[in-house]
Design a protein around this motif. Structure first.
Motif, mmCIF file in Angstrom:
data_model
loop_
_atom_site.group_PDB
_atom_site.id
_atom_site.type_symbol
_atom_site.label_atom_id
_atom_site.label_comp_id
_atom_site.label_asym_id
_atom_site.label_seq_id
_atom_site.Cartn_x
_atom_site.Cartn_y
_atom_site.Cartn_z
ATOM 1 N N ALA A 36 -13.883 33.289 2.037
ATOM 2 C CA ALA A 36 -13.703 32.469 3.238
ATOM 3 C C ALA A 36 -14.141 31.023 3.014
ATOM 4 C CB ALA A 36 -14.483 33.080 4.408
ATOM 5 N N GLU A 37 -15.053 30.788 2.051
ATOM 6 C CA GLU A 37 -15.457 29.414 1.762
ATOM 7 C C GLU A 37 -14.296 28.585 1.232
ATOM 8 O OE1 GLU A 37 -20.250 29.546 0.746
ATOM 9 O OE2 GLU A 37 -18.830 28.911 -0.784
ATOM 10 N N GLN A 38 -13.398 29.206 0.497
ATOM 11 C CA GLN A 38 -12.267 28.498 -0.101
ATOM 12 C C GLN A 38 -11.007 28.573 0.743
ATOM 13 O OE1 GLN A 38 -12.624 30.889 -3.821
ATOM 14 N NE2 GLN A 38 -12.340 28.922 -4.844
ATOM 15 N N LEU A 39 -10.758 29.732 1.368
ATOM 16 C CA LEU A 39 -9.472 30.002 2.002
ATOM 17 C C LEU A 39 -9.520 29.644 3.485
ATOM 18 C CD1 LEU A 39 -8.630 33.374 0.214
ATOM 19 C CD2 LEU A 39 -8.135 31.021 -0.528
ATOM 20 N N ARG A 40 -9.680 28.362 3.754
ATOM 21 C CA ARG A 40 -9.860 27.905 5.133
ATOM 22 C C ARG A 40 -8.571 27.972 5.947
ATOM 23 N NH1 ARG A 40 -14.876 28.614 5.761
ATOM 24 N NH2 ARG A 40 -14.748 27.396 7.685
#
Length: 473
Positions: free
Chosen positions: A399-403
């Motif tokens: 979730a940190e990358q796949l906003r």
């Protein structure tokens, strides 16, 4: 890199085999270039003869192209304490925030250390002076300390594939200080997310009284360790190649024909309490109850691969999941429509891209996850002209990358159901825009970036050096 790479993990895979997965292929690329060595447990458990004790594990060597695979057998006693007891009975639940499921049996930690000592003894004679060693995951936290005790001076890096919990949860483990002290025997520590890195640095300061010496370096126990976030990725081209191969295409065609009148949702997980499967089913039930337009139109295919079913926590979740799926189908199903298609078995990796591509929505909703590569594989498998939508737990490292995914709180049943409905109704233009953003992320930070960036920093790092340049995301 000119030095030979030595990879150490609990299990060893032949990197030439597609079924081994993208991680093994990526590591295999670097191992092949350096004529490397991959070391770990053979998967074989040696039973003691009647009235006797099993001897020390036998070493097996197998050549896989340019890569040497070296494995060690474990005795039943060592396996039960190191693998089932401490690794999966203590570290796995605690690192996934489930203190209630941890079994703090005092005998487990001794077996955990004993096997790490065994690995160190068996590995040391195989090492060359300029080898770079990369140790993987929670099974092997003490390995560098055991190698150092035997005189190993090689550069050693460690990557934690699962989450690292906040300091107060970590401190619930008896002997937690010994575990963290062991981490300072590595030269580089890699974590999946900035959140996990933050938990390590908070623990290092609060519990180990570590000194921040700048540029991602922390000093304690007369050692300086580098620590950073290196989110693992997938091999996008390799996975897209699977989608275009025969098995992937056959699966796609079959799913499109079978569900031509339905909007297909998909979930692919190991059966594990960290994956939030009962919560997902409750959200899907809420979707059907609160959004009548989804009835007779939305079908969820949930694959839950078997995992450690001899442990009571896993059999409990299996029965709960089966009960939820049965009640949803019983309360909402029609003669020609079954809302949930639940499969408690493993689906071949080569077939998954076709299933993903045929699905309008992927549900990746763990309660806690280090990364979750299913989310990235789903993105890679989509048709960019008509892509599906990713519904992703905010508690997955991804979730940190796949906003551009629809981020949800899996504990919020109504909120997750609303997000699933939004995904099913999302206009084509928005789906394309979100997919493009997600593709940009998984391509930029793919598994090769992960491997190369970690090894670049490890190649420059030394626990006793100062002023070493630090990689920043």
């Amino acid at each position: 890199m000119s030095s030979r790479l030595v990879v150490v993990s609990n299990r060893v895979a032949d990197p030439r085999k597609t079924a081994a997965g993208g991680l093994a292929v990526a590591l295999g690329d670097v191992l092949n270039k350096t004529g490397g060595l991959w070391f770990g447990w053979s998967g074989k458990v040696i039973e003691a003869e009647q009235g006797g004790v099993a001897g020390e594990g036998e070493v097996h060597t197998h050549q896989a192209g340019a890569v040497k695979l070296v494995t060690v057998d474990l005795s039943r006693e060592d396996h039960d304490a190191y693998y089932a007891g401490y690794s999966n009975g203590v570290l796995w639940p605690v690192f996934h925030y489930r203190l209630d499921l941890a079994d703090f049996d005092t005998g487990y930690i001794a077996g955990y250390r004993r096997v790490n000592q065994l690995f160190a003894r068996k590995l040391l004679p195989l090492l060359q002076p300029d080898d770079i060693i990369w140790v993987h995951d929670y099974h092997l936290i003490p390995l560098a300390a055991e190698l150092r005790a035997l005189g190993c001076a090689n550069r050693i890096g460690f990557f934690l594939h699962i989450p690292l919990p906040p300091p107060l949860i970590l401190a619930a483990i008896p002997g937690h200080d010994w575990l963290i002290r062991a981490l300072f025997s590595f030269d580089l520590l890699g974590f999946q997310s900035k959140a996990d890195l933050g938990h390590f640095t908070a623990y290092a300061q609060a519990e180990a009284h570590a000194q921040n010496v700048g540029e991602g370096r922390w000093r304690a126990f007369n050692r300086t360790v580098h620590a950073g976030a290196f989110p693992i990725g997938i091999d996008v081209d390799e996975f897209q190649g699977l989608a275009q191969a025969k098995e992937g295409l056959d699966m796609y065609v079959r799913m499109k024909e079978e569900y031509s009148r339905r909007k297909l949702l998909v979930g692919v997980d190991r059966l594990d309490y960290s994956k939030g499967l009962p919560q997902r089913m409750r959200a899907f039930r809420e979707l059907l109850a609160s959004y009548p337009d989804t009835r007779d139109s939305a079908t969820l295919i949930q694959i839950a691969s078997p995992s450690r079913e001899d442990v009571s926590a896993y059999s409990d979740i299996l029965h709960e999941l089966e009960s939820l799926c049965g009640s949803i189908n019983g309360n909402f199903g029609e003669l020609d429509w079954m809302p949930v298609r639940y499969m408690h078995r493993t689906v071949a990796r080569a077939r998954l891209p076709g299933l993903y591509r045929a699905s309008r929505v992927a549900l990746v909703t763990p309660l806690r996850d280090g990364m979750n590569l299913v989310a990235k594989e789903f993105i890679a498998a989509q048709d960019p002209e008509d892509p599906g939508v990713l519904v992703l737990s905010r508690f997955a490292g991804a979730a940190e990358q796949l906003r551009d995914a629809l981020l949800v709180n899996p504990y919020d049943t109504a909120g997750t159901a609303a997000a699933i409905h939004m995904a099913l109704m999302m206009p084509l233009e928005e789906r394309r825009e979100r997919h493009q953003g997600l593709m940009n992320s998984i391509r930029r930070y793919d598994v090769h970036w992960w491997c190369d960036s970690f090894l670049e920093v490890l190649g420059e790092a030394s626990a006793e050096e100062s002023g070493t340049p630090w990689l920043r995301l």
